[in-house]
Design a protein around this motif. Structure first.
Motif, short mmCIF file in Angstrom:
data_model
loop_
_atom_site.label_atom_id
_atom_site.label_comp_id
_atom_site.label_asym_id
_atom_site.label_seq_id
_atom_site.Cartn_x
_atom_site.Cartn_y
_atom_site.Cartn_z
N LEU A 13 0.83 -1.20 0.00
CA LEU A 13 0.00 0.00 0.00
C LEU A 13 0.87 1.26 0.00
N PRO A 14 0.30 2.38 -0.48
CA PRO A 14 1.04 3.65 -0.38
C PRO A 14 1.38 3.95 1.08
N VAL A 15 2.48 4.61 1.31
CA VAL A 15 2.95 4.91 2.66
C VAL A 15 1.89 5.67 3.45
N GLU A 16 1.20 6.60 2.82
CA GLU A 16 0.16 7.37 3.51
C GLU A 16 -0.95 6.45 4.01
N THR A 17 -1.34 5.49 3.19
CA THR A 17 -2.37 4.53 3.58
C THR A 17 -1.88 3.68 4.75
N GLN A 18 -0.65 3.23 4.68
CA GLN A 18 -0.07 2.44 5.77
C GLN A 18 -0.11 3.21 7.09
N LYS A 19 0.27 4.48 7.04
CA LYS A 19 0.29 5.30 8.25
C LYS A 19 -1.10 5.42 8.86
N ILE A 20 -2.10 5.65 8.02
CA ILE A 20 -3.47 5.76 8.51
C ILE A 20 -3.90 4.46 9.17
N LEU A 21 -3.68 3.34 8.49
CA LEU A 21 -4.10 2.05 9.02
C LEU A 21 -3.35 1.67 10.29
N ASN A 22 -2.10 2.06 10.40
CA ASN A 22 -1.31 1.72 11.58
C ASN A 22 -1.62 2.61 12.78
N ASN A 23 -2.37 3.70 12.57
CA ASN A 23 -2.72 4.60 13.66
C ASN A 23 -4.16 4.45 14.12
N ILE A 24 -4.80 3.35 13.74
CA ILE A 24 -6.18 3.09 14.12
C ILE A 24 -6.20 2.02 15.21
N ALA A 25 -7.08 2.20 16.19
CA ALA A 25 -7.28 1.19 17.23
C ALA A 25 -8.35 0.22 16.74
N TYR A 26 -7.95 -1.01 16.48
CA TYR A 26 -8.84 -2.04 15.97
C TYR A 26 -9.54 -2.74 17.12
N PRO A 27 -10.73 -3.30 16.88
CA PRO A 27 -11.45 -3.44 15.62
C PRO A 27 -12.16 -2.14 15.23
N VAL A 28 -12.36 -1.97 13.92
CA VAL A 28 -13.02 -0.80 13.34
C VAL A 28 -13.93 -1.24 12.20
N ASN A 29 -14.77 -0.31 11.76
CA ASN A 29 -15.56 -0.56 10.55
C ASN A 29 -15.15 0.46 9.48
N ARG A 30 -15.75 0.35 8.32
CA ARG A 30 -15.38 1.23 7.20
C ARG A 30 -15.49 2.71 7.58
N ASN A 31 -16.57 3.09 8.27
CA ASN A 31 -16.75 4.50 8.62
C ASN A 31 -15.67 4.99 9.58
N ASP A 32 -15.21 4.13 10.49
CA ASP A 32 -14.11 4.51 11.38
C ASP A 32 -12.84 4.79 10.58
N ILE A 33 -12.58 3.94 9.60
CA ILE A 33 -11.38 4.11 8.76
C ILE A 33 -11.47 5.40 7.96
N ILE A 34 -12.62 5.64 7.37
CA ILE A 34 -12.82 6.87 6.59
C ILE A 34 -12.66 8.10 7.49
N GLY A 35 -13.22 8.05 8.69
CA GLY A 35 -13.08 9.16 9.63
C GLY A 35 -11.63 9.45 9.98
N GLN A 36 -10.88 8.39 10.24
CA GLN A 36 -9.45 8.56 10.56
C GLN A 36 -8.69 9.12 9.36
N ALA A 37 -9.03 8.66 8.17
CA ALA A 37 -8.37 9.15 6.96
C ALA A 37 -8.66 10.64 6.77
N ARG A 38 -9.90 11.05 7.01
CA ARG A 38 -10.25 12.48 6.90
C ARG A 38 -9.43 13.31 7.89
N LYS A 39 -9.36 12.84 9.13
CA LYS A 39 -8.59 13.56 10.16
C LYS A 39 -7.12 13.69 9.75
#
Length: 79
Positions: A13-39
């Motif tokens: 994955l692109p580095v930016e995507t990796q950073k977003i995914l690695n900074n999320i507290a799992y478990p999550v759903n799609r909306n949580d991921i989108i919210g973190q990406a927006r932030k």
């Protein structure tokens, strides 16, 4: 073994995507991921990819990376 095969998709994955995914507290759903990406100020291409994720629970960054692989490549991930 399954974790090893899934973990390789995160590095594709692109580095930016990796950073977003690695900074999320799992478990999550799609909306949580989108919210973190927006932030994080993710670029439109990354937001588009996250928007195509299935609306389900993801237990790790590897789970998300595997689904993104299927979305972008059009085939299930091979071990």
């Amino acid at each position: 073994m399954e974790t090893e095969s899934k973990s390789r998709f995160i590095t594709e994955l692109p580095v930016e995507t990796q950073k977003i995914l690695n900074n999320i507290a799992y478990p999550v759903n799609r909306n949580d991921i989108i919210g973190q990406a927006r932030k994080s100020g993710a670029i439109p291409d990354i937001m588009r990819g996250f928007g195509m994720l299935s609306d389900r629970q993801y237990n790790s960054a590897e789970d998300v990376a595997e689904e993104l692989h299927i979305i972008y490549m059009g085939v299930p991930a091979q071990a």
